[in-house]
Design a protein around this motif. Sequence first.
Motif, PDB file in Angstrom:
ATOM      1  N   LYS A  89     -21.784  -8.504  28.758  1.00 46.41           N
ATOM      2  CA  LYS A  89     -21.694  -9.965  28.804  1.00 46.41           C
ATOM      3  C   LYS A  89     -21.505 -10.557  27.409  1.00 46.41           C
ATOM      4  N   ASP A  90     -22.208 -10.015  26.426  1.00 48.41           N
ATOM      5  CA  ASP A  90     -22.231 -10.624  25.088  1.00 48.41           C
ATOM      6  C   ASP A  90     -21.138 -10.130  24.147  1.00 48.41           C
ATOM      7  N   TYR A  91     -20.706  -8.909  24.347  1.00 49.11           N
ATOM      8  CA  TYR A  91     -19.756  -8.326  23.396  1.00 49.11           C
ATOM      9  C   TYR A  91     -18.354  -8.326  23.980  1.00 49.11           C
ATOM     10  N   ILE A  92     -17.524  -9.185  23.390  1.00 46.66           N
ATOM     11  CA  ILE A  92     -16.174  -9.424  23.895  1.00 46.66           C
ATOM     12  C   ILE A  92     -15.177  -8.742  22.959  1.00 46.66           C
ATOM     13  N   PHE A  93     -14.041  -8.400  23.533  1.00 44.62           N
ATOM     14  CA  PHE A  93     -12.965  -7.761  22.766  1.00 44.62           C
ATOM     15  C   PHE A  93     -12.292  -8.830  21.892  1.00 44.62           C
ATOM     16  N   ARG A  94     -12.559  -8.781  20.596  1.00 41.11           N
ATOM     17  CA  ARG A  94     -12.082  -9.844  19.704  1.00 41.11           C
ATOM     18  C   ARG A  94     -11.311  -9.273  18.510  1.00 41.11           C
ATOM     19  N   LEU A  95     -10.687 -10.198  17.776  1.00 43.40           N
ATOM     20  CA  LEU A  95      -9.972  -9.793  16.563  1.00 43.40           C
ATOM     21  C   LEU A  95     -10.908  -9.979  15.372  1.00 43.40           C
ATOM     22  N   GLY A  96     -11.221  -8.868  14.688  1.00 40.93           N
ATOM     23  CA  GLY A  96     -12.140  -8.926  13.550  1.00 40.93           C
ATOM     24  C   GLY A  96     -11.492  -9.476  12.301  1.00 40.93           C
ATOM     25  N   ARG A 124      -6.713  -1.245  29.590  1.00 43.87           N
ATOM     26  CA  ARG A 124      -7.000  -1.884  30.868  1.00 43.87           C
ATOM     27  C   ARG A 124      -8.518  -1.966  31.089  1.00 43.87           C
ATOM     28  N   SER A 125      -8.968  -3.108  31.576  1.00 44.94           N
ATOM     29  CA  SER A 125     -10.402  -3.415  31.783  1.00 44.94           C
ATOM     30  C   SER A 125     -11.259  -2.891  30.628  1.00 44.94           C
ATOM     31  N   VAL A 126     -10.955  -3.434  29.457  1.00 43.80           N
ATOM     32  CA  VAL A 126     -11.587  -2.915  28.242  1.00 43.80           C
ATOM     33  C   VAL A 126     -13.098  -3.152  28.231  1.00 43.80           C
ATOM     34  N   SER A 127     -13.545  -4.248  28.839  1.00 44.88           N
ATOM     35  CA  SER A 127     -14.996  -4.488  28.802  1.00 44.88           C
ATOM     36  C   SER A 127     -15.741  -3.545  29.745  1.00 44.88           C
ATOM     37  N   LYS A 128     -15.024  -3.088  30.774  1.00 43.81           N
ATOM     38  CA  LYS A 128     -15.640  -2.090  31.649  1.00 43.81           C
ATOM     39  C   LYS A 128     -15.767  -0.751  30.921  1.00 43.81           C
TER      40      LYS A 128
END
Length: 248
Positions: A89-96, A124-128
């Motif tokens: 929930k808290d850690y999203i795929f972002r640009l550092g 695909r479904s990177v947060s999973k």
Amino acid sequence: MAVAFSVVFLAFIASALEPLSSQPQLQCSACLAIAELVGQKMNDTAKLKTTFQASHRLDARNKVKRIDYESSELRAYEILDGFCNELEKDYIFRLGENNLRLFSSNKSLTRANYYGKNDKKELRSVSKRLRDICNEITEEDDTKIISLIKKERYLDEFQQKLCFSEGFKCCGTKKVEASKEKERERREKWLELKKVKDEKIKARAEREKRKKEREEEEKKRREESCSTTVDYLLFHFIPFNLRVEHTW
Ligand SMILES: *[C@@H]1O[C@H](CO)[C@@H](O)[C@H](O)[C@H]1NC(C)=O
Ligand SMILES: *[C@@H]1O[C@H](CO)[C@@H](O)[C@H](O)[C@H]1NC(C)=O
């Protein structure tokens, strides 16, 4: 024997982090994210410092052995309870900041883009996948993380040991460095293509704008020439005595 053991051990490490294996830098980022959130929870629970009696045996100094909560297995299990849900929930795929994509809870970083079709398919479904890695580290292979939770007190050391040296060793390897390099190249290529695409879009908008302007001008010219005709007609057909502007 030792060789057989290390082969089994290496195979185990490799299988422990199967998700995202094509992007080792993201496996590393997942491990660092896990360490960060565990560290946060370690600090939260450290405030509940109490001791409890571990056993009835006496230790070397003839004292009943007491374990403080901070170094207990109990605390480790409490920290890991429901952990991966929270992480996802808290850690999203972002640009550092260094233009490398990562899992981060920092809301001031923008969400990451996919760099083309293949990249999108790979991620695909990177947060999973983050969650899968989390499950493997905290459930299937929990002894390493638990012993570190019991021992470590500082985030940087905890991250160092969990992700670089003792636990999962998924950061700081040549493979990770190479994949960071590849990631930079992928981004460059994507930006290049995006630039070309944006320029095409801009050029088209520019063309359309000019076309519209030309049409406007054309319309105005037609209206003007029409009113010149009207002026002309008015001038020639107004009786002489009313042509104030002409004096003979
Ligand atoms: C707990 O917080 C302190 C102070 O912010 C920090 O230095 C330390 O690294 C934190 N520990 C963990 C395990 O995150
Ligand atoms: C979050 O990202 C911003 C922008 O890059 C940075 O300035 C800030 O220090 C980061 N915050 C944390 C807590 O890392």
